[in-house]
Write an enzyme that holds these catalytic residues in place. Structure first.
Site, PDB file in Angstrom:
ATOM      1  N   TYR A  46       0.841  -1.204   0.000  1.00  0.00           N
ATOM      2  CA  TYR A  46       0.000   0.000   0.000  1.00  0.00           C
ATOM      3  C   TYR A  46       0.870   1.245   0.000  1.00  0.00           C
ATOM      4  O   TYR A  46       2.066   1.204   0.288  1.00  0.00           O
ATOM      5  CB  TYR A  46      -0.920  -0.014   1.218  1.00  0.00           C
ATOM      6  CG  TYR A  46      -2.131   0.864   1.073  1.00  0.00           C
ATOM      7  CD1 TYR A  46      -2.999   0.726  -0.002  1.00  0.00           C
ATOM      8  CD2 TYR A  46      -2.423   1.856   2.016  1.00  0.00           C
ATOM      9  CE1 TYR A  46      -4.122   1.528  -0.138  1.00  0.00           C
ATOM     10  CE2 TYR A  46      -3.536   2.658   1.899  1.00  0.00           C
ATOM     11  CZ  TYR A  46      -4.386   2.490   0.814  1.00  0.00           C
ATOM     12  OH  TYR A  46      -5.486   3.308   0.682  1.00  0.00           O
ATOM     13  N   ARG A  62     -17.935  -8.293 -13.565  1.00  0.00           N
ATOM     14  CA  ARG A  62     -17.362  -9.468 -14.211  1.00  0.00           C
ATOM     15  C   ARG A  62     -18.405 -10.574 -14.293  1.00  0.00           C
ATOM     16  O   ARG A  62     -19.268 -10.698 -13.425  1.00  0.00           O
ATOM     17  CB  ARG A  62     -16.147  -9.967 -13.427  1.00  0.00           C
ATOM     18  CG  ARG A  62     -14.957  -9.033 -13.444  1.00  0.00           C
ATOM     19  CD  ARG A  62     -13.830  -9.581 -12.583  1.00  0.00           C
ATOM     20  NE  ARG A  62     -14.171  -9.604 -11.171  1.00  0.00           N
ATOM     21  CZ  ARG A  62     -13.400 -10.104 -10.211  1.00  0.00           C
ATOM     22  NH1 ARG A  62     -12.219 -10.632 -10.544  1.00  0.00           N
ATOM     23  NH2 ARG A  62     -13.779 -10.086  -8.949  1.00  0.00           N
TER      24      ARG A  62
END
Length: 373
Positions: free
Chosen positions: A92, A214
């Protein structure tokens, strides 16, 4: 909030000294303070970066007594977000010093306040102002300045998941294009926490949404669920490249705003459908692929490519309580009106975190994993 390294935020957390001393064999609590202990906290701690289920452990941490400007908070519930996973993996943008307690979001209740605390009182529900405070623990001593209050008349799971995804959705819908009723927004990752918040907030404003997901075994159920939230259209990734899109735009205008949480080819396809002068805002990159911007989109459509990170927004507004509180008030008003619900959540005990973390990392999981204390 000013741009600070996470370690600077954490350094203000009074318990931090104790966490590190408790975990490092060469240090002891008494080397920092001779004050009596206020209690113990059960926490999820990692001492090295890696896969969360492998590097995180349940630890008992000693808490210090309160300082004049600090409060003791009992954490009630804390979600597992993709940014939490990335932070533990070490990928991150901001990383706390190790050892660290996991979790950046959650809601807690104030159970004791320092003598000079004026902004908080016992019983208040609070959420972190910034990332890096470590919400995956049962009790924590924090500076009052690192917390913001929430009303306790909203559902607990709404409060626990309010500080990241709904805030991201509201800011992106508000700060980049002037959207009016009847306008259109297109987004990928529509089933994500941000995506679901975008659907609901946009619907409350009368803004159409084209929601890209998706393909998956339970696609029809997912489409029904997103439409029940207020989604105008729900389509598969493959549909973005098909003639059906022209038919769709006979019923709603081309989008002014595209919200990208995936990257790669998916983001490029979003760009192709923007109206001239429109904006694509990227807030995530789940595909871990770069965005290719067609030259024609820049030259002939003059599209704008922007990015958004809610942590940076909060830091930029660190000294502007009105902006933060106004945003939270708007979201809470939608929650009370039944126009903004949290994502479907699975509540898991903090001691069963392995199951929660593993599920949070699985593809096509439609529920948010929330640790309950």
């Amino acid at each position: 909030m000013g741009v600070l390294r996470v370690v600077q935020v954490v350094s203000r957390v009074l318990v931090a000294r104790t966490v590190w001393s408790r975990l490092a064999p060469s240090l002891s609590y008494r080397s920092f303070s001779a004050e009596p202990l206020a209690g113990e906290s059960t926490a999820l701690v990692y001492t090295t970066h890696g896969q969360p289920s492998q590097v995180m452990k349940v630890e008992t941490l000693q808490l210090p007594s309160l300082g004049d400007q600090s409060v003791l908070v009992k954490m009630l519930a804390a979600p597992i977000n993709p940014s939490d996973i990335n932070m533990i993996q070490g990928t991150y943008a901001i990383l706390p010093d190790l050892p660290a307690v996991g979790g950046n979001e959650g809601v807690g209740q104030v159970i004791e306040v320092g003598n000079k605390v004026k902004t908080l009182k016992v019983g208040d529900w609070v959420i972190p102002r910034d990332a890096g405070l470590g919400t995956w623990q049962t009790l924590v001593v924090l500076s009052a300045d690192d917390l913001v209050t929430l009303p306790n008349d909203i559902p607990l799971l709404s409060a626990a998941t309010l500080g990241v995804n709904p805030c991201t959705a509201l800011r992106m819908l508000s700060d980049f294009e002037e959207l009016k009723p009847g306008d259109t927004v297109i987004q990928n990752a529509a089933n994500s926490g941000v995506g679901q918040a975008v659907i609901q907030i946009a619907a409350a404003k009368g803004v159409h949404t084209i929601n890209v997901v998706r393909d998956r075994p339970d696609l029809s159920q997912l489409i029904d669920r997103l439409k029940a939230m207020g989604a105008t259209y729900v389509i598969k990734e493959e549909t973005l490249r098909r003639p059906e899109m022209k038919e769709l735009f006979k019923f709603c205008p081309r989008p002014k705003l595209a919200l990208n949480g995936v990257g790669g080819k998916s983001a490029t396809e979003l760009l192709r459908h923007l109206q001239s002068g429109g904006t694509m805002v990227t807030y995530g990159g789940m595909a871990k692929q770069p965005i290719t911007v067609p030259v024609s989109a820049l030259i002939f459509k003059d599209v704008k490519i922007r990015g958004f990170w809610v942590t940076q927004w909060k830091r930029d507004h660190r000294h502007n309580d009105e902006a933060l509180c106004s945003m939270l008030d708007e979201l809470c008003t939608l929650i009370r009106a039944g126009k903004l619900s949290p994502p479907a959540c699975t509540e898991v005990s903090i001691k069963d975190f392995h199951k929660a973390v593993d599920n949070a990392m699985k593809p096509y999981i439609s529920t948010k994993q929330v640790l309950v204390m």
